[in-house]
Structures are given as C-alpha cells and as structure tokens.
Design a protein around this motif. Sequence first.
Motif, PDB file in Angstrom:
ATOM      1  N   LEU A   1       0.852  -1.193   0.000  1.00 41.87           N
ATOM      2  CA  LEU A   1       0.000   0.000   0.000  1.00 41.87           C
ATOM      3  C   LEU A   1       0.886   1.241   0.000  1.00 41.87           C
ATOM      4  CD1 LEU A   1      -2.962   0.988   0.093  1.00 41.87           C
ATOM      5  CD2 LEU A   1      -2.701   1.165   2.555  1.00 41.87           C
ATOM      6  N   ASN A   2       1.462   1.552  -1.158  1.00 40.56           N
ATOM      7  CA  ASN A   2       2.242   2.775  -1.275  1.00 40.56           C
ATOM      8  C   ASN A   2       1.296   3.921  -1.624  1.00 40.56           C
ATOM      9  OD1 ASN A   2       1.794   2.678  -4.125  1.00 40.56           O
ATOM     10  ND2 ASN A   2       3.488   1.231  -4.291  1.00 40.56           N
ATOM     11  N   ALA A   3       1.839   5.099  -1.838  1.00 44.40           N
ATOM     12  CA  ALA A   3       0.998   6.276  -2.072  1.00 44.40           C
ATOM     13  C   ALA A   3       0.131   6.127  -3.323  1.00 44.40           C
ATOM     14  CB  ALA A   3       1.871   7.523  -2.175  1.00 44.40           C
TER      15      ALA A   3
ATOM     16  N   GLU B   1      -4.021   5.915  -3.420  1.00 39.15           N
ATOM     17  CA  GLU B   1      -4.877   6.786  -4.238  1.00 39.15           C
ATOM     18  C   GLU B   1      -5.832   5.945  -5.088  1.00 39.15           C
ATOM     19  OE1 GLU B   1      -4.708  10.154  -7.760  1.00 39.15           O
ATOM     20  OE2 GLU B   1      -2.849   9.633  -6.728  1.00 39.15           O
ATOM     21  N   ARG B   2      -5.336   4.847  -5.670  1.00 42.28           N
ATOM     22  CA  ARG B   2      -6.180   3.970  -6.473  1.00 42.28           C
ATOM     23  C   ARG B   2      -7.303   3.385  -5.621  1.00 42.28           C
ATOM     24  NH1 ARG B   2      -7.608  -0.769  -7.248  1.00 42.28           N
ATOM     25  NH2 ARG B   2      -6.241  -1.696  -5.725  1.00 42.28           N
ATOM     26  N   VAL B   3      -6.980   2.944  -4.402  1.00 37.98           N
ATOM     27  CA  VAL B   3      -7.977   2.363  -3.497  1.00 37.98           C
ATOM     28  C   VAL B   3      -9.030   3.413  -3.121  1.00 37.98           C
ATOM     29  CG1 VAL B   3      -8.315   1.462  -1.154  1.00 37.98           C
ATOM     30  CG2 VAL B   3      -6.491   0.560  -2.573  1.00 37.98           C
ATOM     31  N   VAL B   4      -8.600   4.623  -2.822  1.00 39.81           N
ATOM     32  CA  VAL B   4      -9.537   5.693  -2.465  1.00 39.81           C
ATOM     33  C   VAL B   4     -10.481   5.980  -3.628  1.00 39.81           C
ATOM     34  CG1 VAL B   4      -9.706   8.167  -1.947  1.00 39.81           C
ATOM     35  CG2 VAL B   4      -8.100   6.742  -0.687  1.00 39.81           C
TER      36      VAL B   4
ATOM     37  N   MET C   1      10.163  11.938   1.017  1.00 39.64           N
ATOM     38  CA  MET C   1      11.480  11.947   0.368  1.00 39.64           C
ATOM     39  C   MET C   1      12.448  10.983   1.040  1.00 39.64           C
ATOM     40  SD  MET C   1      11.524  13.838  -2.259  1.00 39.64           S
ATOM     41  CE  MET C   1      13.277  13.938  -2.500  1.00 39.64           C
ATOM     42  N   ALA C   2      12.191  10.639   2.292  1.00 42.49           N
ATOM     43  CA  ALA C   2      13.076   9.724   3.008  1.00 42.49           C
ATOM     44  C   ALA C   2      12.971   8.307   2.458  1.00 42.49           C
ATOM     45  CB  ALA C   2      12.758   9.728   4.499  1.00 42.49           C
ATOM     46  N   ALA C   3      11.876   8.010   1.796  1.00 43.38           N
ATOM     47  CA  ALA C   3      11.676   6.681   1.215  1.00 43.38           C
ATOM     48  C   ALA C   3      12.096   6.703  -0.253  1.00 43.38           C
ATOM     49  CB  ALA C   3      10.204   6.280   1.325  1.00 43.38           C
ATOM     50  N   LYS C   4      12.455   5.552  -0.746  1.00 43.51           N
ATOM     51  CA  LYS C   4      12.751   5.426  -2.174  1.00 43.51           C
ATOM     52  C   LYS C   4      11.428   5.555  -2.922  1.00 43.51           C
ATOM     53  CE  LYS C   4      14.622   2.209  -5.509  1.00 43.51           C
ATOM     54  NZ  LYS C   4      15.131   0.868  -5.737  1.00 43.51           N
ATOM     55  N   TRP C   5      11.359   6.446  -3.905  1.00 44.60           N
ATOM     56  CA  TRP C   5      10.101   6.632  -4.602  1.00 44.60           C
ATOM     57  C   TRP C   5      10.307   6.901  -6.077  1.00 44.60           C
ATOM     58  CZ3 TRP C   5       9.143  11.576  -6.559  1.00 44.60           C
ATOM     59  CH2 TRP C   5       9.909  12.602  -6.029  1.00 44.60           C
ATOM     60  N   ASP C   6       9.235   6.650  -6.829  1.00 47.77           N
ATOM     61  CA  ASP C   6       9.178   6.934  -8.255  1.00 47.77           C
ATOM     62  C   ASP C   6       7.813   7.554  -8.534  1.00 47.77           C
ATOM     63  OD1 ASP C   6       7.396   4.813  -8.117  1.00 47.77           O
ATOM     64  OD2 ASP C   6       8.790   3.369  -8.966  1.00 47.77           O
ATOM     65  N   ALA C   7       7.397   7.586  -9.784  1.00 46.10           N
ATOM     66  CA  ALA C   7       6.107   8.216 -10.121  1.00 46.10           C
ATOM     67  C   ALA C   7       4.938   7.553  -9.400  1.00 46.10           C
ATOM     68  CB  ALA C   7       5.894   8.171 -11.631  1.00 46.10           C
ATOM     69  N   GLU C   8       5.021   6.242  -9.182  1.00 45.86           N
ATOM     70  CA  GLU C   8       3.929   5.512  -8.528  1.00 45.86           C
ATOM     71  C   GLU C   8       3.899   5.765  -7.023  1.00 45.86           C
ATOM     72  OE1 GLU C   8       0.718   2.945  -7.761  1.00 45.86           O
ATOM     73  OE2 GLU C   8       1.358   3.930  -9.588  1.00 45.86           O
ATOM     74  N   THR C   9       5.061   5.940  -6.437  1.00 47.18           N
ATOM     75  CA  THR C   9       5.121   6.061  -4.981  1.00 47.18           C
ATOM     76  C   THR C   9       5.432   7.478  -4.519  1.00 47.18           C
ATOM     77  OG1 THR C   9       7.451   5.424  -4.983  1.00 47.18           O
ATOM     78  CG2 THR C   9       5.823   3.660  -4.707  1.00 47.18           C
ATOM     79  N   THR C  10       5.296   8.456  -5.394  1.00 50.19           N
ATOM     80  CA  THR C  10       5.528   9.851  -5.036  1.00 50.19           C
ATOM     81  C   THR C  10       4.660  10.217  -3.834  1.00 50.19           C
ATOM     82  OG1 THR C  10       5.940  10.411  -7.334  1.00 50.19           O
ATOM     83  CG2 THR C  10       5.384  12.217  -5.881  1.00 50.19           C
ATOM     84  N   PRO C  11       5.240  10.904  -2.835  1.00 46.37           N
ATOM     85  CA  PRO C  11       4.414  11.290  -1.685  1.00 46.37           C
ATOM     86  C   PRO C  11       3.260  12.174  -2.143  1.00 46.37           C
ATOM     87  CG  PRO C  11       6.566  12.370  -1.604  1.00 46.37           C
ATOM     88  CD  PRO C  11       6.596  11.413  -2.739  1.00 46.37           C
TER      89      PRO C  11
END
Length: 172
Positions: free
Chosen positions: A103-105, A109-112, A148-158
């Motif tokens: 359940l990343n960001a 959003e998809r679930v919401v 930003m502390a987590a590794k992220w890309d377009a899918e997991t952008t905060p």
Amino acid sequence: TPSRHNLPHRPDWFGKKFTSEEALKLEKRNVKILLCADDAQGAQQLAFSLYRSVPLYDAKTDKKPTKYSIAITSTQQLSDNVTHVGDGIRAAAALVDMPPNVLNAGEYERVVRELFQAELKQGSVTIDVVAGETLEERGMGGIWNVGMAAKWDAETTPRLICLKYSPLGIEA
C-alpha cells in the motif's frame, strides 16, 4: 456504561470464536454466513464483530483467499446502514493490515478512487491530490520530507489526498 464486555450478546467473544483455529480450518473458499439475532441492537453488535473477524486482506501466499458473504437478519427492523458500516470496517482493516510495500501512495490513491467511485460519478465527492514537489511548494514540508526519506518513483511519489463531500441537493 456499555462496553463490549458487558453487553448481553458479547460481540468480543463472538468474534474470537469465529476466528478461532477450528473455524479457520474451513477449506471452503466461499463462505456464506447468516447472522440471526432477537433484537436489532444485538444483531448490529454481532454483525460489526463478525465483519471485523473476516478481513479483506490476507498476506499469506500459501492458500487461496476465502470470500465471505454475510447476511444479517433480526426479529426487529435493522438499519440499512449495517452492511455499509460493516463493509467500511473491513475496508479500514484491510488498509491498516497492508504493509507499505503493498500500500504505497499510488496504490492508496487507487484504493480511495475505487472506494468512492459511485460518489465521484454522482458528483457528491471530489478528490484533490497534491503530489510530489507541489507539496513543498504549498508549504506541506512535513509530508514532502517524510516521503522523500523513502525510495520513490512516479507511482510512490508522496501525496496528500483530500476528499470533499457535498451532499447532492444541498446548497453550500
């Protein structure tokens, strides 16, 4: 003051019994549950305990997930909202039970959007998503820095997801 321990129907005991090892040994993949109670309040209390006992999310990969369908009946009139509240209990429990790598960001959003699909189509709910660097630009440095502390890309952008509910037919 009523609590789950001093109610006549003991929903805490009911939920524990339902999730006990004997009950979970069911090999069926589609389980139908009919809950009958003498009074509406007791049926509601037991139903909510039952809904919490049958989670939507299960991380165990060694078995196929069991699908539950729950029907509730009482000798007195039940609120139409019991099923909706029960579904909400299960959805909230699923969100809490999912680990962050599932359940990343973006998935949140998809679930919401999926949960509020009907309301979005009606127009009674609107969604505003503030994502990525826009968080920092709008002064939301806490969310931005933690993300930003987590590794992220377009899918997991905060991101911050804001839902606005406006009942249909009511002027603001």
